[in-house]
Design a protein around this motif. Sequence first.
Motif, short mmCIF file in Angstrom:
data_model
loop_
_atom_site.label_atom_id
_atom_site.label_comp_id
_atom_site.label_asym_id
_atom_site.label_seq_id
_atom_site.Cartn_x
_atom_site.Cartn_y
_atom_site.Cartn_z
N ARG A 232 -14.31 -29.26 9.62
CA ARG A 232 -13.08 -28.79 8.96
C ARG A 232 -12.95 -27.51 8.70
NH1 ARG A 232 -11.23 -32.16 3.80
NH2 ARG A 232 -13.31 -31.83 3.08
N ILE A 233 -12.38 -26.88 9.57
CA ILE A 233 -12.29 -25.27 9.82
C ILE A 233 -11.01 -24.88 9.70
CG2 ILE A 233 -12.90 -23.45 11.02
CD1 ILE A 233 -15.29 -24.82 12.25
N ASP A 234 -10.34 -24.17 8.84
CA ASP A 234 -9.13 -23.60 8.54
C ASP A 234 -8.91 -22.00 8.85
OD1 ASP A 234 -7.67 -26.50 8.11
OD2 ASP A 234 -9.03 -26.47 6.41
N LEU A 235 -7.84 -22.02 9.70
CA LEU A 235 -7.60 -20.21 9.72
C LEU A 235 -6.54 -19.95 8.82
CD1 LEU A 235 -8.31 -19.49 13.45
CD2 LEU A 235 -9.93 -19.93 11.79
N THR A 236 -6.75 -18.92 7.85
CA THR A 236 -5.43 -18.66 7.14
C THR A 236 -5.28 -17.22 7.18
OG1 THR A 236 -6.81 -18.26 5.24
CG2 THR A 236 -5.82 -20.37 5.40
N GLN A 237 -4.19 -16.50 6.79
CA GLN A 237 -3.97 -14.80 6.65
C GLN A 237 -4.17 -14.50 8.23
OE1 GLN A 237 -3.10 -13.64 3.76
NE2 GLN A 237 -3.47 -15.44 2.78
N LEU A 238 -3.68 -15.01 9.02
CA LEU A 238 -3.68 -14.57 10.57
C LEU A 238 -3.15 -13.38 10.55
CD1 LEU A 238 -4.58 -17.69 10.83
CD2 LEU A 238 -3.80 -17.17 13.34
N ARG A 239 -3.78 -12.27 11.32
CA ARG A 239 -3.02 -10.80 11.43
C ARG A 239 -3.61 -10.21 12.50
NH1 ARG A 239 -6.87 -11.97 7.13
NH2 ARG A 239 -8.14 -10.54 6.78
N GLU A 240 -3.02 -9.03 12.79
CA GLU A 240 -3.85 -8.36 13.94
C GLU A 240 -4.31 -6.77 13.33
OE1 GLU A 240 -2.29 -8.63 18.05
OE2 GLU A 240 -2.52 -6.56 18.17
N VAL A 241 -5.38 -6.43 13.64
CA VAL A 241 -5.89 -5.21 13.06
C VAL A 241 -6.53 -4.40 14.20
CG1 VAL A 241 -7.84 -4.02 11.62
CG2 VAL A 241 -6.53 -6.19 10.93
N GLY A 242 -5.85 -3.19 14.59
CA GLY A 242 -6.26 -2.34 15.77
C GLY A 242 -6.34 -3.17 17.12
N GLY A 243 -5.50 -3.94 17.33
CA GLY A 243 -5.70 -4.85 18.71
C GLY A 243 -6.58 -5.95 18.67
N GLU A 244 -6.90 -6.45 17.56
CA GLU A 244 -8.03 -7.42 17.37
C GLU A 244 -7.33 -8.56 16.44
OE1 GLU A 244 -10.68 -8.37 19.37
OE2 GLU A 244 -11.09 -6.64 20.18
N ALA A 245 -7.38 -9.75 16.65
CA ALA A 245 -6.74 -10.83 15.86
C ALA A 245 -7.99 -11.18 14.76
CB ALA A 245 -6.76 -12.21 16.64
N VAL A 246 -7.53 -11.19 13.72
CA VAL A 246 -8.32 -11.39 12.36
C VAL A 246 -7.84 -12.53 11.54
CG1 VAL A 246 -9.14 -10.15 10.27
CG2 VAL A 246 -8.98 -8.92 12.48
N ALA A 247 -8.82 -13.18 10.83
CA ALA A 247 -8.13 -14.32 9.92
C ALA A 247 -9.27 -14.53 8.79
CB ALA A 247 -8.10 -15.46 10.68
N ASP A 248 -8.81 -15.23 7.77
CA ASP A 248 -9.81 -15.81 6.76
C ASP A 248 -10.19 -17.07 7.35
OD1 ASP A 248 -9.80 -13.29 5.42
OD2 ASP A 248 -8.36 -14.13 3.85
N ILE A 249 -11.35 -17.60 7.15
CA ILE A 249 -11.65 -18.78 7.74
C ILE A 249 -12.14 -19.68 6.56
CG2 ILE A 249 -13.23 -20.14 9.14
CD1 ILE A 249 -13.30 -17.71 10.98
N ARG A 250 -11.61 -20.97 6.31
CA ARG A 250 -12.15 -21.87 5.29
C ARG A 250 -12.93 -22.92 5.71
NH1 ARG A 250 -8.53 -25.46 0.78
NH2 ARG A 250 -10.78 -26.19 -0.13
N VAL A 251 -13.97 -23.15 5.37
CA VAL A 251 -14.87 -24.52 5.79
C VAL A 251 -15.35 -25.16 4.90
CG1 VAL A 251 -16.81 -22.76 6.08
CG2 VAL A 251 -16.84 -24.87 7.64
N ARG A 252 -15.15 -26.64 5.12
CA ARG A 252 -15.59 -27.61 4.13
C ARG A 252 -16.39 -28.54 5.09
NH1 ARG A 252 -9.73 -29.02 2.03
NH2 ARG A 252 -9.26 -27.92 3.94
N SER A 253 -17.36 -28.98 4.15
CA SER A 253 -18.24 -29.95 4.89
C SER A 253 -17.93 -31.33 5.58
CB SER A 253 -19.53 -30.58 3.60
OG SER A 253 -18.96 -30.81 2.54
N SER A 254 -18.33 -31.86 6.59
CA SER A 254 -17.83 -32.84 7.02
C SER A 254 -18.97 -33.63 8.03
CB SER A 254 -16.79 -32.44 8.14
OG SER A 254 -17.16 -31.76 8.94
N GLN A 255 -18.68 -34.82 8.21
CA GLN A 255 -19.87 -35.50 9.11
C GLN A 255 -19.29 -35.31 10.57
OE1 GLN A 255 -22.62 -37.10 8.57
NE2 GLN A 255 -22.54 -37.36 10.97
N LEU A 256 -20.14 -34.80 11.58
CA LEU A 256 -19.88 -34.30 12.98
C LEU A 256 -20.45 -35.55 13.66
CD1 LEU A 256 -21.74 -30.85 12.87
CD2 LEU A 256 -19.21 -31.49 12.49
N HIS A 257 -19.78 -35.37 14.79
CA HIS A 257 -20.25 -36.39 16.02
C HIS A 257 -20.52 -35.79 17.23
CE1 HIS A 257 -16.07 -35.90 17.54
NE2 HIS A 257 -15.62 -36.07 16.39
#
Length: 432
Positions: A274-299
């Motif tokens: 469970r990975i969510d990207l927020t506050q997507l923006r561009e800084v000096g030609g590179e894409a940047v975001a804040d990333i929220r991650v919560r625990s989850s069961q993987l397969h």
Amino acid sequence: MQYLVQPGGALRGRLRVPGDKSISHRAVILGALAEGVTEVSGLLEGADVLATIAAFRAMGVQIDGPDDGKLRIQGVGLHGLRAPAKPLDCGNSGTAMRLLAGVLAGQDFPSTLVGDESLHRRPMGRVIDPLQAMGARIASKEGKAPLQIEGTRLHGIDYTLPMASAQVKSAILLAGLYAAGQTCVREPALTRDHSERMLRGFGYEVSQEPLRACLQGGGRLAGQCIDVPADISSATFFLLGATIAPGSDLLLENVGINPTRTGVIEILTRMGARIDLTQLREVGGEAVADIRVRSSQLHGIDIPPRLVPLAIDEFPAIFIAAACAEGQTRVREAEELRVKESDRIAVMAAGLRNLGVLVEETADGARIDGGQIRGGTVDSHGDHRIAMSFAMAALRAEEAIQILDCENVATSFPTFPVLARQAGLDLAQVVS
Ligand code: S3P
């Protein structure tokens, strides 16, 4: 130095991991070769980047800092470097050695590149061959460091990379700045494009088509201000830890999400993270975001080979995710992992087996059966990313994990132990 990590716990809160290693190296290199001043903020103050800074200082470039991620480079222009008095020491850094080889091939002075034991085992023929095709004179020890570079006039080439490697692509493009005519590089699969982006940021024309970049020699670079985003490769250890540790909820701030680097997000998401990207923006030609991650069961999944170069540094962490997943995960067409700071397929497989995980090693990858992680001792073989990945594995282990040979975490993430503890990992450093 060893890590002793107690089992269990969760990762919570918000944190900012240090600056991107690839972008930091390139900021130092292009800043030194530019005309005028380059101011960098958010620079990674890891040993690898410090080696690149020291190399340019040894070639007469005035560089102030780094101080709290800030660096001021008085660029000398493409033709302003001076002959270094001693061999340039790249330490553990493949990026430093390969990119510097590209810069040095076209100088009017000789130079020698050396590194640590791990770097002297890594293949350099992949940069020597194309640079020689451009007219460079480079002597090596059977395709390995030390590299003795004579410094000659270069001419452009149209080169097809035999492997997906951003380091080799970048070395050729940097040599192309000094070459007569046009230099083009074709790649077999998409790799990180920070060099192309930053060259353009410094006012240098680079024509880019999918899987091909070209530039004309003889131009100029103009000093810039560069704000380096946090390194998604360092953020990955926290994406892993928060995903596998029940009860985790973590926000990683200001992370670079250049699409040539986000393979790990796609792979973990396909596995159920469970990975969510927020506050997507561009800084000096590179894409940047804040990333929220919560625990989850993987397969477990069969990792699509096209994602391998887009997550090339993240496989140690992905192996741990696979060990925590239900079912089998298959990694293939990832033979490049064998020539990183260690043979990451062999070293990860050995470490996971020590912890009771079933792993079948193949020539170009592995099959990993998810299950219970016991505790035990793992040898990182001086590989920073392997040390940090196994540290996070403790979050799901039955007993403590002891990790050997962890000094090199300082090459890419000197503050890892502090940030990991802050987030909730029970990690102690033991000097052996
Ligand atoms: C890098 C490219 C990758 C990566 C390394 C940094 C770069 O290596 O593994 O950590 O900055 O260009 P390859 O290009 O050899 O795959």
